[in-house]
Design a protein around this motif. Structure first.
Motif, PDB file in Angstrom:
ATOM      1  N   SER A 123      41.025  39.032  51.077  1.00 24.31           N
ATOM      2  CA  SER A 123      40.431  40.033  50.196  1.00 24.31           C
ATOM      3  C   SER A 123      39.210  39.483  49.478  1.00 24.31           C
ATOM      4  O   SER A 123      38.171  40.153  49.381  1.00 24.31           O
ATOM      5  CB  SER A 123      41.473  40.499  49.177  1.00 24.31           C
ATOM      6  OG  SER A 123      40.912  41.383  48.241  1.00 24.31           O
ATOM      7  N   ALA A 124      39.303  38.262  48.977  1.00 25.68           N
ATOM      8  CA  ALA A 124      38.183  37.669  48.236  1.00 25.68           C
ATOM      9  C   ALA A 124      37.012  37.325  49.145  1.00 25.68           C
ATOM     10  O   ALA A 124      35.852  37.507  48.766  1.00 25.68           O
ATOM     11  CB  ALA A 124      38.667  36.416  47.505  1.00 25.68           C
ATOM     12  N   LEU A 125      37.298  36.845  50.351  1.00 26.91           N
ATOM     13  CA  LEU A 125      36.229  36.395  51.236  1.00 26.91           C
ATOM     14  C   LEU A 125      35.501  37.550  51.906  1.00 26.91           C
ATOM     15  O   LEU A 125      34.279  37.499  52.092  1.00 26.91           O
ATOM     16  CB  LEU A 125      36.794  35.449  52.305  1.00 26.91           C
ATOM     17  CG  LEU A 125      37.352  34.110  51.802  1.00 26.91           C
ATOM     18  CD1 LEU A 125      37.905  33.294  52.956  1.00 26.91           C
ATOM     19  CD2 LEU A 125      36.277  33.324  51.060  1.00 26.91           C
ATOM     20  N   ASP A 131      38.753  44.376  50.676  1.00 25.43           N
ATOM     21  CA  ASP A 131      39.136  44.028  49.308  1.00 25.43           C
ATOM     22  C   ASP A 131      39.792  45.212  48.611  1.00 25.43           C
ATOM     23  O   ASP A 131      40.828  45.070  47.949  1.00 25.43           O
ATOM     24  CB  ASP A 131      37.891  43.579  48.540  1.00 25.43           C
ATOM     25  CG  ASP A 131      38.213  43.120  47.132  1.00 25.43           C
ATOM     26  OD1 ASP A 131      39.372  42.711  46.889  1.00 25.43           O
ATOM     27  OD2 ASP A 131      37.331  43.180  46.267  1.00 25.43           O
ATOM     28  N   ALA A 132      39.205  46.392  48.766  1.00 19.93           N
ATOM     29  CA  ALA A 132      39.759  47.587  48.117  1.00 19.93           C
ATOM     30  C   ALA A 132      41.146  47.919  48.660  1.00 19.93           C
ATOM     31  O   ALA A 132      42.062  48.271  47.903  1.00 19.93           O
ATOM     32  CB  ALA A 132      38.814  48.766  48.325  1.00 19.93           C
ATOM     33  N   LEU A 133      41.314  47.793  49.984  1.00 21.99           N
ATOM     34  CA  LEU A 133      42.603  48.102  50.595  1.00 21.99           C
ATOM     35  C   LEU A 133      43.683  47.119  50.138  1.00 21.99           C
ATOM     36  O   LEU A 133      44.786  47.529  49.754  1.00 21.99           O
ATOM     37  CB  LEU A 133      42.471  48.067  52.121  1.00 21.99           C
ATOM     38  CG  LEU A 133      43.760  48.293  52.918  1.00 21.99           C
ATOM     39  CD1 LEU A 133      44.332  49.673  52.616  1.00 21.99           C
ATOM     40  CD2 LEU A 133      43.502  48.121  54.411  1.00 21.99           C
ATOM     41  N   ALA A 202      41.151  33.904  41.812  1.00 23.19           N
ATOM     42  CA  ALA A 202      40.795  32.486  41.789  1.00 23.19           C
ATOM     43  C   ALA A 202      39.755  32.147  42.848  1.00 23.19           C
ATOM     44  O   ALA A 202      38.803  31.400  42.586  1.00 23.19           O
ATOM     45  CB  ALA A 202      42.055  31.643  41.990  1.00 23.19           C
ATOM     46  N   VAL A 203      39.903  32.694  44.042  1.00 28.15           N
ATOM     47  CA  VAL A 203      38.959  32.406  45.119  1.00 28.15           C
ATOM     48  C   VAL A 203      37.585  33.001  44.796  1.00 28.15           C
ATOM     49  O   VAL A 203      36.544  32.355  45.003  1.00 28.15           O
ATOM     50  CB  VAL A 203      39.492  32.941  46.460  1.00 28.15           C
ATOM     51  CG1 VAL A 203      38.425  32.865  47.548  1.00 28.15           C
ATOM     52  CG2 VAL A 203      40.729  32.159  46.885  1.00 28.15           C
ATOM     53  N   ARG A 204      37.565  34.212  44.279  1.00 24.36           N
ATOM     54  CA  ARG A 204      36.278  34.828  43.939  1.00 24.36           C
ATOM     55  C   ARG A 204      35.578  34.060  42.830  1.00 24.36           C
ATOM     56  O   ARG A 204      34.347  33.939  42.828  1.00 24.36           O
ATOM     57  CB  ARG A 204      36.498  36.281  43.524  1.00 24.36           C
ATOM     58  CG  ARG A 204      36.942  37.169  44.663  1.00 24.36           C
ATOM     59  CD  ARG A 204      36.884  38.634  44.295  1.00 24.36           C
ATOM     60  NE  ARG A 204      35.504  39.085  44.144  1.00 24.36           N
ATOM     61  CZ  ARG A 204      35.161  40.353  43.937  1.00 24.36           C
ATOM     62  NH1 ARG A 204      36.098  41.293  43.871  1.00 24.36           N
ATOM     63  NH2 ARG A 204      33.908  40.696  43.820  1.00 24.36           N
ATOM     64  N   ALA A 205      36.347  33.530  41.884  1.00 23.99           N
ATOM     65  CA  ALA A 205      35.741  32.730  40.817  1.00 23.99           C
ATOM     66  C   ALA A 205      35.120  31.450  41.375  1.00 23.99           C
ATOM     67  O   ALA A 205      34.020  31.038  40.961  1.00 23.99           O
ATOM     68  CB  ALA A 205      36.791  32.396  39.758  1.00 23.99           C
TER      69      ALA A 205
END
Length: 317
Positions: A123-125, A131-133, A202-205
């Motif tokens: 989702s983050a990548l 991501d929305a799903l 956490a991954v998006r950060a």
């Protein structure tokens, strides 16, 4: 990680177990009347000889603190007393059921870790519609209680699509895996949602962190950036919520065990409570408390080792 932080967490563990065990033991005395009558099923006219035997066996005539300490010290030596309903040692009853609970929780824990982390990372990548799903699905999973999820799974995969058995724990590896699939999914679904959401955040950060941009500017391959800089640094919060989730699986295992008849410790506790078999209820409750507190303390210590700032904040408090 300082010794002060470790000592503080160990002290909290001991205090939590002592307070919880005091509440578990004292609950029997909150009921009006003689606690011994609960141990004979609340009979209106119990045999005085039986009541006298129960008083001696459970030290009900002792001062409260003395009786509590006698019970607790015996429990930590593996002596949980005798069940008057099942006519067997409580330790033997627990030993016969513990394997089913451990197998169920282990299966659910694998699902929480693998599915939750994979969904959150993807989702983050990928972002966008993926991501929305994933966010929508995981948020829905977090909102559905375990017993509702159990009913939905039984209806879909046992009634409409008869793919899995819905009662018992099975025999052999294949049989056990087949019987525990639905209860493990029902038990894990809420925590899969939590782990996925925390992993995504956490991954998006980390993707926007300065050290990641520096690695990319130096020509480091994207797969190496993701593995070494993003996923590695996102491990701390993901491990923390995963550890709490696995501890939470023990706390909610009784719901799945009762719904699917797997016969673990949670189901034993519910059956014993319905029959007012207080010796079994107290023993299983104490075991669940100890397991939950130990796992949470372990998560705190490992999280502090992964991120020393956690230990520093804990020491300041």
């Amino acid at each position: 990680m300082s010794l002060r932080f470790v000592a503080a967490r160990a002290g909290m563990l001991v205090v939590t177990v002592l307070v919880s065990s005091l509440a578990i033991y004292g609950a029997m005395f909150l009921t009006p009347g003689d606690p011994a009558t609960l141990l004979v099923g609340g009979s209106r006219d119990p045999d005085p000889a039986v009541l006298a035997q129960i008083h001696r066996e459970y030290h009900l005539d002792d001062p409260f603190v003395q009786g509590y300490w006698h019970w607790l010290s015996n429990c930590f030596q593996g002596d949980f007393g005798k069940s008057l309903v099942y006519r067997d040692s409580v330790a033997d009853l627990i030993d016969a059921r513990a394997g089913d609970t451990l197998a169920l929780v282990a299966y659910a824990a694998v699902l929480v870790l693998t599915v939750g982390i994979v969904l959150g990372t993807v989702s983050a990548l990928r972002g966008g519609r993926t991501d929305a799903l994933v966010t929508t699905v995981t948020a829905g999973a977090m909102a559905v209680p375990t017993f509702v999820m159990a009913v939905l799974l039984i209806w879909l995969f046992a009634v409409q699509l008869p793919w899995f058995p819905v009662y018992g724990s099975g025999e052999g590896f294949t049989g056990t895996l087949s019987h525990l699939t639905l209860p493990a999914v029902a038990l894990a679904m809420t925590w899969i949602g939590y782990v996925a959401q925390v992993t995504r955040t956490a991954v998006r950060a980390e993707l926007g962190a300065e050290h990641v941009e520096t690695a990319r500017s130096r020509g480091v391959p994207e797969w190496a950036v993701i593995r070494r800089h993003v996923l590695h640094n996102a491990l701390g919060p993901v491990f923390a919520v995963s550890g709490v989730g696995i501890a939470g699986l023990f706390a909610t295992a009784a719901v799945a065990e009762q719904a699917f008849g797997t016969g673990g410790l949670g189901a034993l506790m519910i059956e014993a409570a319905a029959k007012q078999d207080m010796a079994v209820v107290q023993a299983v409750s104490l075991i669940f408390v100890v397991v939950f507190v130990v796992l949470n303390t372990t998560v705190d210590l490992v999280s502090a080792a992964l991120d020393p700032r956690t230990a520093q904040k804990g020491a300041v408090r």
